[in-house]
Scaffold this motif. Structure first.
Motif, PDB file in Angstrom:
ATOM      1  N   UNK A 309       0.674  -1.097  -0.150  1.00  0.00           N
ATOM      2  CA  UNK A 309      -0.247   0.192   0.012  1.00  0.00           C
ATOM      3  C   UNK A 309       1.001   1.384  -0.277  1.00  0.00           C
ATOM      4  N   UNK A 310       1.972   1.472   1.002  1.00  0.00           N
ATOM      5  CA  UNK A 310       3.212   2.168   0.563  1.00  0.00           C
ATOM      6  C   UNK A 310       3.839   2.898  -0.461  1.00  0.00           C
ATOM      7  N   UNK A 311       3.590   1.816  -1.168  1.00  0.00           N
ATOM      8  CA  UNK A 311       4.433   1.635  -2.865  1.00  0.00           C
ATOM      9  C   UNK A 311       3.662   2.266  -3.535  1.00  0.00           C
ATOM     10  N   UNK A 312       2.266   1.825  -3.434  1.00  0.00           N
ATOM     11  CA  UNK A 312       1.070   2.530  -4.618  1.00  0.00           C
ATOM     12  C   UNK A 312       1.301   4.090  -4.120  1.00  0.00           C
ATOM     13  N   UNK A 313       0.891   4.329  -2.974  1.00  0.00           N
ATOM     14  CA  UNK A 313       0.511   5.570  -2.588  1.00  0.00           C
ATOM     15  C   UNK A 313       1.514   6.543  -2.991  1.00  0.00           C
ATOM     16  N   UNK A 314       3.357   5.966  -2.718  1.00  0.00           N
ATOM     17  CA  UNK A 314       4.063   7.046  -2.795  1.00  0.00           C
ATOM     18  C   UNK A 314       4.296   7.198  -4.383  1.00  0.00           C
ATOM     19  N   UNK A 315       3.656   6.238  -5.286  1.00  0.00           N
ATOM     20  CA  UNK A 315       3.690   6.667  -6.902  1.00  0.00           C
ATOM     21  C   UNK A 315       4.941   7.133  -7.456  1.00  0.00           C
ATOM     22  N   UNK A 316       6.014   5.969  -7.233  1.00  0.00           N
ATOM     23  CA  UNK A 316       7.766   6.682  -7.230  1.00  0.00           C
ATOM     24  C   UNK A 316       7.872   6.647  -8.562  1.00  0.00           C
ATOM     25  N   UNK A 317       7.064   5.910  -9.266  1.00  0.00           N
ATOM     26  CA  UNK A 317       7.424   5.663 -11.204  1.00  0.00           C
ATOM     27  C   UNK A 317       6.209   4.968 -11.585  1.00  0.00           C
ATOM     28  N   UNK A 318       5.449   5.355 -11.177  1.00  0.00           N
ATOM     29  CA  UNK A 318       3.850   5.893 -11.711  1.00  0.00           C
ATOM     30  C   UNK A 318       3.536   5.676 -13.290  1.00  0.00           C
ATOM     31  N   UNK A 319       2.918   4.060 -13.690  1.00  0.00           N
ATOM     32  CA  UNK A 319       2.944   4.890 -15.050  1.00  0.00           C
ATOM     33  C   UNK A 319       1.919   5.510 -15.912  1.00  0.00           C
ATOM     34  N   UNK A 320       0.745   5.533 -15.228  1.00  0.00           N
ATOM     35  CA  UNK A 320       0.275   6.702 -15.990  1.00  0.00           C
ATOM     36  C   UNK A 320       0.663   7.808 -15.342  1.00  0.00           C
ATOM     37  N   UNK A 321       1.545   8.205 -14.867  1.00  0.00           N
ATOM     38  CA  UNK A 321       1.791   9.614 -14.555  1.00  0.00           C
ATOM     39  C   UNK A 321       2.758  10.848 -16.482  1.00  0.00           C
ATOM     40  N   UNK A 322       2.077  11.730 -16.643  1.00  0.00           N
ATOM     41  CA  UNK A 322       2.572  12.606 -17.461  1.00  0.00           C
ATOM     42  C   UNK A 322       4.356  13.148 -17.236  1.00  0.00           C
ATOM     43  N   UNK A 660      12.848   7.766 -13.866  1.00  0.00           N
ATOM     44  CA  UNK A 660      13.212   8.722 -12.856  1.00  0.00           C
ATOM     45  C   UNK A 660      12.472   8.819 -11.535  1.00  0.00           C
ATOM     46  N   UNK A 661      13.032   8.619 -11.131  1.00  0.00           N
ATOM     47  CA  UNK A 661      12.134   8.401  -9.541  1.00  0.00           C
ATOM     48  C   UNK A 661      12.105   9.705  -9.344  1.00  0.00           C
ATOM     49  N   UNK A 662      10.266   9.664  -8.449  1.00  0.00           N
ATOM     50  CA  UNK A 662       9.999  11.545  -8.136  1.00  0.00           C
ATOM     51  C   UNK A 662      10.508  11.207  -6.866  1.00  0.00           C
ATOM     52  N   UNK A 663      11.492  11.977  -6.359  1.00  0.00           N
ATOM     53  CA  UNK A 663      11.004  12.315  -5.479  1.00  0.00           C
ATOM     54  C   UNK A 663       9.531  12.637  -4.074  1.00  0.00           C
ATOM     55  N   UNK A 664       9.359  12.187  -3.408  1.00  0.00           N
ATOM     56  CA  UNK A 664       8.729  12.311  -2.318  1.00  0.00           C
ATOM     57  C   UNK A 664       7.058  11.618  -3.447  1.00  0.00           C
ATOM     58  N   UNK A 665       5.917  12.140  -2.662  1.00  0.00           N
ATOM     59  CA  UNK A 665       5.097  12.076  -2.600  1.00  0.00           C
ATOM     60  C   UNK A 665       3.988  12.940  -4.690  1.00  0.00           C
ATOM     61  N   UNK A 666       3.029  12.390  -5.069  1.00  0.00           N
ATOM     62  CA  UNK A 666       2.099  12.859  -5.649  1.00  0.00           C
ATOM     63  C   UNK A 666       2.316  13.129  -7.538  1.00  0.00           C
ATOM     64  N   UNK A 667       3.186  12.306  -8.149  1.00  0.00           N
ATOM     65  CA  UNK A 667       3.551  12.277  -9.415  1.00  0.00           C
ATOM     66  C   UNK A 667       2.544  11.121 -10.213  1.00  0.00           C
ATOM     67  N   UNK A 668       1.509  10.937 -10.334  1.00  0.00           N
ATOM     68  CA  UNK A 668       1.047  10.170 -10.290  1.00  0.00           C
ATOM     69  C   UNK A 668      -0.582  10.271 -11.934  1.00  0.00           C
ATOM     70  N   UNK A 669      -1.350   9.730 -11.716  1.00  0.00           N
ATOM     71  CA  UNK A 669      -2.316  10.058 -13.246  1.00  0.00           C
ATOM     72  C   UNK A 669      -2.439  10.993 -13.252  1.00  0.00           C
TER      73      UNK A 669
END
Length: 931
Positions: A309-322, A660-669
């Motif tokens: 759950x933590x990893x999914x909330x973190x969205x470190x390399x979300x495939x839907x991120x712009x 290129x992994x996002x630092x922190x949370x919030x880079x998602x769909x």
């Protein structure tokens, strides 16, 4: 709207003298009769820019008092604010000819009939001011004279701001500008980020000097610049044309002129650079907050399910991120390992922030509240989402030449942190914006046949280490211990102190006070907190790769200003590589566009997750780490995200590239950058061609859009419409929201200057609903501890007004809203969480889904009930509840709550303007030819 007066004191005895004083011009001459052009200009009048509120940032005491009494302002104080604000209503009908109504002509030189005045502080330099905006155009016949003129012009326009920020950078703002709570809050936050002794500031200069080559030239340029600053300051002091804030803060006596303006020196520039680096060029550092989310998730769901759950909330390399790079490029960095090594998750409830303030006396013994200061107290600590860029390659434009609309979002101040300038001299040819006090080079702007800009990248260059505490006398080790283990030895922490004291005549009339700011430093960085890991006492430290290296970036900026150094995408990327701050750099000339991500990215030990605190052991240190110089091995240039001539680039502080992994949370769909991406795609669809006009319209359309409404409201509506809505209040609110969505989901005025929004009721409902629905959807499944931890890692909302909270249950919840009236919005929030979860409830495919369903436990009917309940509560809130008012706005004034306020850094204030989510400084460029 009523603006709070700036809290600078007025010496009563000086009022009459100041009001009747005649300010003599300094080193000025009559307007030149000839056109001044110092270099070839390949833009052919197709380069434009804007920087509100205006170029002139210096006002004498008399001018400040007249502003307070009658509202008058010195020339060029606010003349760029009106055109900037007017684009919000004028952009739909924008034409090529009409661009000039909203932007300055950014051509080199000044036509003869547009010369307002000429100054020659030395025989080898001339400063020409244009009539339109009062911008300094500096032309030198020698390198020294050119830079001397840049410093002289900077002091003419920003002397007070420069003085403020050299004190901010040293943790001594209160002693300089008064002990207001906000001043103390700000200096404390900067002292925590970059505490330096004077010897350490000098050390950065010495390291540069030892490099030779361009570094030697850069220091010579900086010294010439300082000579110009100091000559102007002395002349202005003698002629009493210096900024009136020196009178108002007691540094100079308004009657006798007793006092002084302390000369500027090289270490001041390093202090200024450390402020800029901390504000705009750092990334990472959220590892403790992330670890607390992980710990709470595992406590709620068990080790494996909680970790997922933590990893999914973190969205470190979300495939839907712009992503800025969308052609499949891979640039792995900060990849999350499957089995992290050396992670140091703190024991629940053990983390306590490090004590900073000692020996407080007088007013320093009271809390550093939000009492107004000369700068916002949370200037550094509030999360920043800044800057955007839109570039389209020549293959997809109207005339076959690339077009760019880009600029930094550095906040809104009067005067601005940035200033406009043109510099022409041996080895320098540029026009654009530069930070006050660092304007010996243009930092963002254009050269003879190219333009460049940047957005804050924020990749992770700051790591948190859990450093074992120890004692040297054999006493029991507690979290209060003042020594730490380094490679088997127990070493005392370095103690970095800065004493600040302020006199009784402070800006906010508080009694005299003083305190000592203390930061402890280890070989693993600065101590930010203490706690336990597995029961063992530790200090949590922050190790930033650019710490003690803020001055290094001077080389890259020098190259960007040098037409001999930058002439194509490759040379531009080399210059960007020489900047160690975390920025996304963009370039356009007549044939190419390019991108490069800069920053000293440390190479981490194998298996280490940079998104979590790490055990302070040799096995988990950065590769080749040397604490004596704070250096390490960094990823090579080829591994930085980069590209040339992609069909288009957009950036709004989003992900750079896949891997290129996002630092922190919030880079998602759902991300603010989607607003740009969707509009540029629409421009180019079916062979469409972009132009300066259409790309500006795309930027401004995004600037007025409500991200929640454009990209999440459709999900919410689908759930609500999955069955008939029978409640009259909810149905009315839903219909209004649907109407707003059909109308473009923008926060726009009914007519220019109306100070009232079209779709005002729908906007009110959305503002009230978002924090309620986000909590209603997520909190039951997260549970209170995880919900609270997650709000610490990523705030729920970032609306333009910043005034909504509204918990559903469990008592008040901080949604970490950023400061109101700052323009920038929708960067940080739970947009992706709701988007992914609601699409899952609706049965849509979701790439990178959350690890478990939340809304109604995944049941559509139950989820719909949550949405209906929260919508009904939101619709019942009055405007006064949603927009509670502040020092400048009455309760319920929706437009005013959103409005942009140019926060006064000095004695002159400006009018508020309608909200726009766009860069502060902005360029519109399209070069038709090249060298």
């Amino acid at each position: 709207m009523r603006l709070r007066p700036h809290p600078l004191r007025f010496p009563a005895a000086a009022l009459a003298a100041a009001l009747f004083a005649t300010a003599a011009p300094t080193a000025a001459a009559a307007p030149s009769a000839t056109t001044t052009t110092a270099a070839p200009d390949y833009c052919a009048a197709r380069c434009a820019d804007i920087l509100p509120p205006g170029e002139n940032g210096n006002a004498t005491l008399a001018e400040i008092l007249l502003n307070r009494m009658f509202g008058s302002r010195p020339a060029h104080t606010d003349d760029q604010l009106g055109p900037y604000a007017a684009l919000a209503s004028g952009y739909p009908g924008l034409t090529e000819a009409g661009l000039r109504g909203f932007f300055n002509d950014a051509s080199f030189g000044v036509p003869a009939d547009q010369v307002a005045g000429t100054t020659s502080p030395r025989p080898d330099v001339t400063i020409v001011r244009d009539k339109a905006a009062g911008i300094p155009h500096i032309t030198g016949t020698t390198r020294y004279g050119t830079e001397f003129g840049a410093g002289y012009a900077a002091a003419q326009d920003r002397l007070w701001v420069m003085d403020l920020f050299r004190h901010v950078g040293r943790g001594q703002l209160s002693g300089f500008a008064g002990g207001a709570g906000a001043n103390r809050q700000l200096e404390q936050s900067f002292w925590q980020a970059a505490p330096y002794t004077e010897a350490e500031l000098q050390q950065q200069i010495d390291v540069l000097a030892a490099r030779g080559g361009r570094a030697t030239q850069a220091l010579a340029d900086a010294n010439a610049y300082l000579d110009g600053v100091n000559q102007y300051a002395q002349q202005a002091y003698n002629a009493r044309t210096f900024p009136g804030e020196y009178d108002l803060t007691g540094h100079i006596d308004a009657i006798t002129n007793a006092g002084s303006i302390e000369p500027f020196k090289l270490t001041d520039l390093v202090a200024l650079a450390s402020v800029v680096g901390a504000l705009f060029g750092a990334g990472g550092g959220g590892e403790l907050a992330s670890a607390q989310v992980k710990s709470a998730a595992e406590a709620a769901y068990g080790k494996d399910a909680g970790d997922a759950l933590w990893k999914s909330l973190r969205e470190a390399d979300d495939p839907e991120a712009v992503r800025t790079l969308h052609d499949g490029q891979q640039f792995p960095y900060g990849t999350v390992p499957d089995h992290p090594q050396g992670e140091a998750v703190p024991d629940p409830g053990s983390v306590v922030p490090e004590r900073l303030v000692y020996d407080a006396t007088g007013s320093a013994g009271t809390a550093a509240t939000a009492a107004p200061g000369v700068l916002p107290g949370n200037l550094l600590t509030a999360k920043h989402g800044m800057s955007n860029a839109l570039l389209v390659s020549g293959a997809h434009t109207d005339d076959g030449h690339p077009v760019a609309v880009f600029g930094p979002q550095t906040g809104y101040f009067a005067p601005q942190l940035l200033m406009l300038e043109e510099i022409q001299g041996p080895g320098i040819s540029a026009r654009g914006a530069a930070f006050a006090g660092l304007s010996f080079y243009v930092q963002l702007g254009r050269g003879q046949d190219y333009a460049w800009s940047a957005t804050s990248a924020g990749q992770d260059i700051t790591d948190t280490y859990a450093v074992p505490l120890c004692t040297t006398d054999g006493s029991p080790v507690t979290t209060a211990a003042d020594s730490y283990l380094w490679h088997g030895s127990c070493l005392p922490f370095d103690r970095l102190e800065r004493k600040d004291a302020w006199a009784p005549t402070t800006a906010d009339n508080t009694p005299a006070g003083s305190y000592t700011l203390v930061m402890r430093r280890s070989n693993y960085g600065l101590v930010t907190a203490r706690g336990t890991v597995g029961g063992a006492p530790v200090a949590f430290t922050s190790l930033r790769s650019t710490y003690r290296h803020e001055a290094d970036s001077i080389i890259g900026f020098q190259e960007l200003n040098d037409p001999g150094a930058v002439h194509d995408p490759a040379s531009f990327q080399q210059a960007a590589q020489d900047i160690n701050y975390t920025f996304n750099w963009f370039y356009a000339d007549s044939a190419h566009i390019a991108f490069y991500n800069s920053g000293t990215n440390p190479v981490r030990a194998a298996g280490v997750d940079g998104g979590l605190p790490v055990l302070a052991r040799p096995a988990y240190e950065w590769a080749d780490f040397d604490p004596a110089t704070n250096t390490a091995r960094y990823t090579p240039a080829a591994e930085h995200p980069q590209s040339v001539d992609q069909d288009y680039y957009v950036s709004w502080n989003n992900k750079q590239a896949a891997g290129f992994t996002s630092a922190g949370f919030g880079n998602g769909s759902v991300h603010r950058a989607n607003l740009l991406e969707d509009r540029v795609k629409a421009l180019l669809r079916n062979g469409g061609k972009a132009s300066r006009v259409s790309l500006t319209q795309a930027m401004e359309g995004a600037a007025l859009a409500d991200l929640r409404a454009e990209d999440v409201l459709p999900d919410l509506i689908r759930v609500l419409r999955s069955a008939p809505v029978t409640d009259p209040g909810a149905l009315t609110a839903l219909q209004r929201l649907e109407g707003w969505l059909a109308d473009g989901a923008q926060r726009k005025e009914t007519s220019p200057g109306s100070h009232a929004y079209a779709d005002a009721d729908a906007i009110r409902v959305m503002d009230a609903w978002w924090p309620l629905v986000a909590e209603g959807v997520m909190r039951p499944g997260l549970g209170d501890p995880l919900f609270t931890a997650l709000t610490g890692a990523l705030q729920i909302n970032e609306s333009p007004s910043g005034g909504q909270s509204g918990p559903v249950s469990g008592g008040p919840v901080s949604v970490n809203e950023s400061s109101p009236h700052r323009g920038s919005a929708f960067q940080y929030g739970w947009w992706s969480y709701l988007d992914k979860d609601l699409r899952g409830v609706l049965g849509d495919p979701v790439a990178g889904p959350l690890a478990r369903p939340f809304c109604g436990g995944g049941d559509l009917a139950a989820c719909r009930g949550v949405l209906l309940d929260t919508l009904t509560k939101a619709a019942a809130q009055t405007s006064a509840q949603v927009y509670p008012g502040d020092a400048g706005c009455g309760a319920g004034d929706q437009w005013c709550a959103d409005s942009i306020v140019q926060r006064p850094l000095g004695g002159v204030t400006d009018a508020a303007s309608t909200w726009q989510n766009r860069p502060t400084y902005q360029q519109v460029v399209q070069f038709p030819s090249h060298r």
